[in-house]
Write an enzyme that holds these catalytic residues in place. Structure first.
Site, PDB file in Angstrom:
ATOM      1  CG  ASP A   1      -1.199   7.125   7.115  1.00 26.72           C
ATOM      2  OD1 ASP A   1      -0.971   5.666   6.157  1.00 26.72           O
ATOM      3  OD2 ASP A   1      -0.219   8.359   6.223  1.00 26.72           O
TER       4      ASP A   1
ATOM      5  CD  GLU B   1       0.543   3.085   8.380  1.00 27.76           C
ATOM      6  OE1 GLU B   1       0.597   1.559   7.618  1.00 27.76           O
ATOM      7  OE2 GLU B   1       0.077   3.473   8.602  1.00 27.76           O
TER       8      GLU B   1
END
EC number: 2.4.1.18
Length: 745
Positions: free
Chosen positions: A417, A470
């Site tokens: 993330d 990401e």
């Protein structure tokens, strides 16, 4: 051993006054130097015990008991034993409520800390740090118990507190190892599921009650304690499973990911109860397989205190959240994914952590896990703290955590993330709010090195996995190998494609002609990284609306737009990711506190989108041209990227076998175009293998060809640079796939 035991009554003044005061205050840095058995001379030992609340204490040696003498009114008890070596003994303790308890003296056990492992931990390379730090059931000197180990180098004292000692920090002082900054203590006779924490006294005298950073189990909020868990053998992959994993995650394989928030996919009891891992195994896995997805991606499942963070502000990185059941239940869920040949990916959050008092912030009174400079250690967007990636022990912590999920559970991969927030020192900061690196740049060199080491070690130790970034910027080499100066990820989310294409699809078809490049620009950089095309949870929250509600027009047009868009996405180079609910066109924004709106499937429009996804995944997985050369220019060619006047996009996807290709045409206006000519590379018979305007998809039923077998014969016509062409009807707001099935004309 020769021993002669005698009891001595002491009327001496308190000779241990300073130690008693420190013990009573709950601050004692070197308990083993004072407590436990200590040699007085060649034939005598003294056993010292500090036991708050005790009224009587005896040292038990076989059948003999020796009464320990209370030192004044303190909680220190001392017994003198005549012997020539360290005695083997237990303590018999009575309390004011007349309860008695016999246990081993914690300060009679030698240290079992692995010094070589601690060297690697301090070096930043201890891949399995979770096996050495935290709480582990073990046997020491023939006695069963739990070894507690915690890194807190700047503390003046650390105690284990828990249900087993009534949360008294004066009871179980830990041994300090100055070389590593680690504290350690073995406590016999503890049981699974007992709660515990570390009581840390800082150099300033402040007392912090902290959860165990390496705990395998934690209380669910509002509880904040760690929970003793006997780590068992988890998911082990045999040779066949390892081969399946490597094939599933290969860059040359079809990868279609269903992203799920486990707490809101479905709920029970009028939407008030989460499904358990076992219920999810029985429902979510078959559903995901039935729709043809190859992978299931779970939003963060490490224990987190606040539901509204969706797991992206974790406190217990090594603990599976108890929201959905036990550790063993999660193991069962993973095993069922493997049985179904369904890849499982976990969201992983190494970018920041929350400020909850029991968490990592100011862990030992200093900025241990986070950077001390607020300009580098605090995240202004999320009010969270940023790891100090320059610190070797923090790198060991994060490397070990990534390894834990992959190695111990056999997980297919991690989606990392917010990588961009890690890479840039000035991420979301104004001028003057950030500190340049040693070279004057804005790159976070510590974070870069940490990510490289995580990827290197995870791939080296877990063959066949996939590490996914990401990452939303143009950082070069995210999926390039570390030895070639890349970050070492296997895949990167293509945020540029997502943003551009959604902007385009949200426009009224009347104006799309002026923004044609938003659908074609992604091919300019399509081969710069190994991409995943994401339509994730981030696109359906915070006022952005659902995907179906982003589409323009009346209801029919909304659904037609969405189906055509999905088919364009599934044909575009790059692996696929779709967030739950989007597969049946959920109308509301996603709400983590509610189940998806499954009742919508009563409507043919929503069922039609679900059937479209099912058909897309089937065609995708059975058609090598749509996935085999995602990262090679040889796998894609525009037929016409410039037809902005009609808002039509046409291209070819090629498999490695030159004669294996698919022609894709997207008409993103409501206008139906009859007798539309498309140039094709080879003469022969072409079959319509997908048409998003089919009635079963809630389409209008415009056929690409009148042939009942959906076969189209090529004609000798020059178009799009080819001498052969097919003539078709293009439905409005639809995407069509054509595949050559034979050379016959």
């Amino acid at each position: 051993m020769r021993s002669r035991v005698r009891q001595e009554q002491s009327a001496q003044p308190l000779i241990y006054q300073s130690q008693i005061e420190a013990l009573s205050a709950g601050c004692f840095k070197d308990p083993f130097s004072f407590l436990g058995p200590h040699k007085i001379n060649d034939s005598r030992y003294e056993v010292r015990c500090f036991l708050p609340g005790a009224t009587m204490v005896s040292v038990v040696m076989g059948s003999q008991q020796i009464a320990a003498q209370r030192q004044g009114e303190s909680d220190l008890f001392v017994a003198t034993i005549d012997c020539t070596s360290v005695p083997e003994y237990q303590l018999d303790v009575s309390y004011a409520d007349k309860a008695s308890h016999r246990h081993y003296d914690e300060y009679s056990f030698a240290s079992t800390l692995d010094e070589q492992a601690m060297y690697l931990f301090n070096e930043g390379s201890l891949e399995h740090a979770y096996r050495h730090l935290g709480a582990h059931f073990t046997t020491q000197q023939g006695v069963e118990g739990v070894r507690f180990t915690v890194w807190a180098p700047n503390a003046s004292s650390v105690s284990v507190i828990g249900e087993f000692n009534f949360w008294q920090r004066q009871r179980h002082f830990m041994r300090f190892h100055p070389a590593s900054g680690v504290w350690e203590l073995f406590i016999a006779g503890l049981k699974e599921d007992q709660c515990y924490k570390f009581a840390i006294t800082t150099l300033m005298g402040e007392v912090l009650d902290k959860a165990d950073p390496f705990a395998f189990k934690m209380q669910q909020a509002p509880g904040t304690a760690s929970v003793l868990h006997a780590s068992k053998a988890t998911v082990k992959l045999d040779e066949h499973a390892l081969k399946n994993r490597a094939k599933r995650n290969s860059i040359e394989s079809p990868i279609s990911i269903y992203e799920v928030h486990a707490g809101s996919w479905q709920r029970r009891d009028d939407s008030s109860r989460y499904l358990t891992w076992r219920e999810l195994a029985d429902n979510l896995i078959p559903y995901t397989k039935a729709l043809g997805f190859t992978h299931l991606q779970l939003m963060p499942i490490s224990e987190y205190p606040f539901d509204g963070s969706w797991g992206y502000q974790p406190v217990g990185l090594f603990a599976v959240t108890s929201r959905y059941g036990s550790f063993d239940d999660f193991v069962y869920f993973v095993q069922q994914c493997h049985e179904a040949n369904l890849g499982i990916i976990l969201d992983w959050v190494p970018g920041h952590f929350p400020s909850d008092p029991h968490g990592l912030h100011r862990f030992d009174g200093s900025h241990l896990y986070e950077h001390a400079d607020i300009r580098q250690g605090f995240h202004p967007d999320w009010n969270t703290y940023i790891y100090n990636y320059d610190r070797a022990e923090v790198r060991s912590f994060l490397i070990a955590n990534a390894m834990y999920w992959l190695h111990e559970f056999g997980i297919d991969g991690l989606r990392v993330d917010a990588v961009a927030s890690m890479l840039y020192l000035d991420y979301s900061r104004e001028e003057g709010q950030w500190v340049a690196n040693q070279y004057g740049g804005r790159e976070n060199l510590g974070a870069i090195e940490c990510l490289k080491q995580v990827n290197l070690r995870c791939y080296a130790n877990n063959p066949g996995i996939m590490m996914v970034a990401e990452e939303s910027t143009a950082w070069p080499g995210v999926t390039r190998h570390v030895e070639h100066d890349g970050l070492g990820f296997g895949y990167k989310w293509n945020m540029g494609w997502m943003n551009d294409s959604l902007h385009y699809m949200q426009r009224d078809p009347l104006y799309r002609a002026h923004h044609h490049h938003e659908m074609t620009f992604s091919m300019v950089y399509a081969y710069s990284e190994n991409y995943v095309l994401p339509l994730s949870h981030d696109e359906v929250v915070h006022g952005k609306g659902s995907l179906i509600e982003k589409m323009p027009g009346d209801d029919w047009q909304k659904f037609a737009n969405l189906r055509a868009y999905y088919a364009f996405m599934w044909a575009h180079p790059g692996k696929k990711l779709l967030f739950m609910g989007a597969e049946f066109a959920q109308r509301r924004e996603w709400n983590h506190d509610q189940s998806l709106d499954w009742h919508l499937l009563e409507h043919t429009s929503h069922r039609g989108v679900q059937e479209t996804i099912k058909a897309l995944n089937k065609v995708y997985c059975n058609t090598p041209a749509l996935y085999e050369q995602d990262t090679s220019p040889a796998g894609f060619a525009w037929l016409d990227s410039n037809n902005s006047a009609q808002s039509i996009f046409s291209f070819i996807r090629y498999a490695k076998q030159a004669d294996d290709f698919v022609v894709v045409v997207s008409n993103l206006t409501p206008q139906v175009y009859h007798d539309y000519v498309i140039g094709v590379p080879k003469a022969g018979r072409y079959q319509v293998i997908l048409n998003t305007d089919k009635p079963e998809f809630f389409g209008s039923g415009v056929e690409v060809t009148s042939d009942p077998e959906q076969i189209i014969l090529t004609q000798n016509m020059l178009n799009h640079g080819f001498t052969q062409s097919v003539v078709v009807s293009l439905p409005g707001l639809a995407t069509v796939y054509l595949k050559k099935v034979s050379d016959e004309s």
